[in-house]
Design a protein around this motif. Structure first.
Motif, PDB file in Angstrom:
ATOM      1  N   ASP A  33      31.924  15.464 -24.589  1.00  0.00           N
ATOM      2  CA  ASP A  33      31.814  15.507 -25.165  1.00  0.00           C
ATOM      3  C   ASP A  33      30.827  15.763 -26.748  1.00  0.00           C
ATOM      4  O   ASP A  33      30.502  16.334 -27.394  1.00  0.00           O
ATOM      5  N   LEU A  34      30.535  14.252 -26.572  1.00  0.00           N
ATOM      6  CA  LEU A  34      29.644  13.993 -27.481  1.00  0.00           C
ATOM      7  C   LEU A  34      28.613  14.025 -27.252  1.00  0.00           C
ATOM      8  O   LEU A  34      27.474  13.894 -26.069  1.00  0.00           O
ATOM      9  N   PRO A  35      27.524  14.173 -28.231  1.00  0.00           N
ATOM     10  CA  PRO A  35      25.581  15.324 -27.725  1.00  0.00           C
ATOM     11  C   PRO A  35      25.605  13.917 -27.209  1.00  0.00           C
ATOM     12  O   PRO A  35      25.287  13.105 -27.167  1.00  0.00           O
ATOM     13  N   SER A  36      24.248  14.404 -25.866  1.00  0.00           N
ATOM     14  CA  SER A  36      23.580  13.277 -25.453  1.00  0.00           C
ATOM     15  C   SER A  36      22.716  12.859 -25.760  1.00  0.00           C
ATOM     16  O   SER A  36      22.995  10.950 -25.945  1.00  0.00           O
ATOM     17  N   ARG A  76      25.997  13.757 -35.177  1.00  0.00           N
ATOM     18  CA  ARG A  76      26.192  13.730 -34.360  1.00  0.00           C
ATOM     19  C   ARG A  76      24.933  15.550 -34.301  1.00  0.00           C
ATOM     20  O   ARG A  76      24.780  16.258 -33.496  1.00  0.00           O
ATOM     21  N   ASN A  77      25.795  15.928 -35.505  1.00  0.00           N
ATOM     22  CA  ASN A  77      24.866  17.727 -35.474  1.00  0.00           C
ATOM     23  C   ASN A  77      23.599  17.369 -35.649  1.00  0.00           C
ATOM     24  O   ASN A  77      23.072  18.806 -34.723  1.00  0.00           O
ATOM     25  N   ALA A  80      21.474  15.626 -33.722  1.00  0.00           N
ATOM     26  CA  ALA A  80      21.639  14.946 -31.703  1.00  0.00           C
ATOM     27  C   ALA A  80      21.856  16.687 -31.476  1.00  0.00           C
ATOM     28  O   ALA A  80      20.900  16.715 -30.530  1.00  0.00           O
ATOM     29  N   VAL A  81      22.675  17.534 -31.826  1.00  0.00           N
ATOM     30  CA  VAL A  81      22.734  18.634 -30.606  1.00  0.00           C
ATOM     31  C   VAL A  81      21.500  20.005 -31.122  1.00  0.00           C
ATOM     32  O   VAL A  81      21.376  19.969 -30.122  1.00  0.00           O
ATOM     33  N   ASP A  84      18.396  17.603 -32.213  1.00  0.00           N
ATOM     34  CA  ASP A  84      17.280  17.944 -31.246  1.00  0.00           C
ATOM     35  C   ASP A  84      18.003  18.228 -29.287  1.00  0.00           C
ATOM     36  O   ASP A  84      16.855  18.069 -29.010  1.00  0.00           O
ATOM     37  N   ASP A  85      19.228  18.821 -29.261  1.00  0.00           N
ATOM     38  CA  ASP A  85      19.371  18.375 -27.733  1.00  0.00           C
ATOM     39  C   ASP A  85      18.853  19.771 -27.109  1.00  0.00           C
ATOM     40  O   ASP A  85      18.630  19.904 -25.998  1.00  0.00           O
TER      41      ASP A  85
END
Length: 468
Positions: free
Chosen positions: A428-431, A461-462, A464-465, A467-468
């Motif tokens: 559930d955590l951004p990779s 986290r935001n 990272a999302v 970026d993913d």
């Protein structure tokens, strides 16, 4: 010197440079494992919503990171929430000799304190505090005599965890030996944890190490402020060892302290259930795989484990053969046998799925599983939490003996094993955030604590999302 003053001096004097390389490496594994479990528990443990909401109703901002949510709270509340989540899947580390879970109180207390003291705390200092906390936790757990402590209805993870969290928090806070001894004095009025949770599969157990971490930080803060605590809180006539045990072994509290590391004797769990179930599960999986046994072929199963394990995962038989919740399932050896046979795995998700409802075949295997003890496994305990497993089919008997479960110090999980477990728990955590945190733990001695926890913060986290 008393046990209390010996602990206080050891904790305050321990330096990173004193630690063997293998102890440092293992401390990093334990840290990654604990935080991974806390993140996984947020969405998988049914108690998490209520606990998060309850803590949020008490706390309003702060600088200490809640690993699973990315929010920041005052350190005592972050430690409370983190400690509870680390333990909420019963997937956290275990010390065999102390029969408890040391990391769930120590690591949250150490990190929350390190994030909120006025100076910039580095990874070396954090690792030394974590090791110090483990050494107090595991030695005190052995000294109180786990069997006697459990017989009196106490949960050793909670009680000893309070002293250990105080050691870790107090070291980071910069208490001297006198101040830390005073903080331990306050623990005599805070160390608590009842095993009555076993009566109905309640969530109390999950809260215990969080409450211990919270109490540890409070004790350190009160000692800093000059509050006067009890003298000899561990070894005194009405101190912890004498009040909480019928058979204390005070000599074990300090034996080998500074020369041997109990942290390095701590096991990491491959299955999210009571540690007493792990050696039997290894045995069941081994037999099923080697003999290619299908669930319908199983006529009966017998599991032999030491007496203390019987009380946790084998009795009362009526309840263990008919678990009513995830917590019940985690403490049911018959459930574990049936899960291994029917699901072919013992993961968090499979425990949760099958504890919500099981098939007739699943129930039949539970009812035909006999959990008992034997002279051989009792003689080996507590040095070994071994198991003898027998599975009967129509016309054939399969037997195996497991000395050390997977993840025990004699059968350690590698970095690859721990990383795989961490990956399963942090889906559930951004990779990008999960990967960055993993790398920072691997190089923790070279990081600042602020850098360590940065990938877990909500804003990271935001990003990272995106970026993913």
């Amino acid at each position: 010197m008393t046990i209390t003053t010996t602990y206080a001096e050891y904790v305050t004097e321990l330096a990173y440079d004193d630690l063997p390389e293998e102890v440092v490496d293992y401390a990093k594994k334990l840290t990654l494992d604990a935080i991974g479990v806390s993140i996984g528990a947020r969405s998988r443990a049914g108690s998490s919503d209520a606990f998060v909401d309850g803590v949020d109703s008490l706390a309003d901002g702060g600088e200490a990171t809640v690993f699973a949510t990315g929010e920041t709270l005052e350190p005592e509340y972050a430690a409370l929430l983190n400690g509870a989540l680390v333990h909420s899947l019963d997937y956290d580390d275990t010390h065999r000799g102390a029969s408890h879970h040391p990391g769930a109180s120590v690591i949250p207390a150490a990190i929350a304190t390190a994030e909120t003291v006025e100076r910039d705390v580095g990874g070396e200092e954090l690792l030394a505090a974590i090791v110090a906390g483990y050494e107090v936790n595991c030695r005190l757990g052995q000294a109180v005599d786990p069997a006697s402590h459990y017989d009196r209805g106490f949960h050793i993870t909670a009680t000893c965890g309070t002293f250990a969290a105080t050691a870790a928090a107090g070291k980071i806070a910069g208490l001297d030996a006198g101040g830390l001894a005073n903080a331990f004095g306050l623990n005599g009025s805070q160390a608590a944890g009842s095993q009555q949770y076993l009566a109905n599969g309640s969530w109390n157990k999950r809260a215990h190490p969080g409450l211990a971490a919270h109490s540890g930080i409070l004790a350190a803060r009160f000692a800093e402020a000059g509050f006067y605590g009890s003298e000899a809180p561990i070894e005194g006539e009405d101190g912890f060892l004498n009040a909480y045990s019928d058979d204390p072994k005070p000599e074990l509290a300090t034996e080998g302290l500074g020369e041997e590391y109990e942290l390095y004797r701590t096991g990491i769990k491959p299955y999210p259930c009571c540690r007493y179930m792990h050696a039997p599960l290894d045995g069941v999986f081994g037999i099923l795989e080697e003999a290619s046994i299908a669930p319908e072929d199983i006529e009966s199963a017998t599991v032999e484990i030491a007496d203390p394990g019987i009380e946790l995962v084998g009795r009362p038989a009526e309840r263990k053969e008919n678990p009513q919740s995830f917590v019940d399932a985690q403490f049911s050896m018959p459930f574990g046998v049936a899960l291994a046979a029917v699901a072919g795995e013992a993961t968090v998700d499979s425990f949760i799925e099958w504890s919500d409802g099981y098939t007739e075949e699943f129930g039949r295997i539970m009812r035909t599983t006999d959990v008992r003890s034997s002279a051989a496994v009792n003689e080996a305990y507590p040095e070994m939490w071994c198991a003898d497993v027998t599975i009967e089919t129509a016309g054939e008997t399969f037997e195996t003996h497991v000395e050390y479960a997977n993840g025990e110090p004699e059968n350690r999980m590698s970095w690859d094993d721990v990383t795989e477990k961490y990956g399963d728990l942090t889906v559930d955590l951004p990779s990008a955030a999960a990967d960055e945190f993993l790398e920072r733990v691997r190089s923790l001695e070279d990081e600042r604590v602020e850098e360590l926890t940065a990938p877990l913060l909500a804003e990271s986290r935001n990003e990272a999302v995106a970026d993913d």
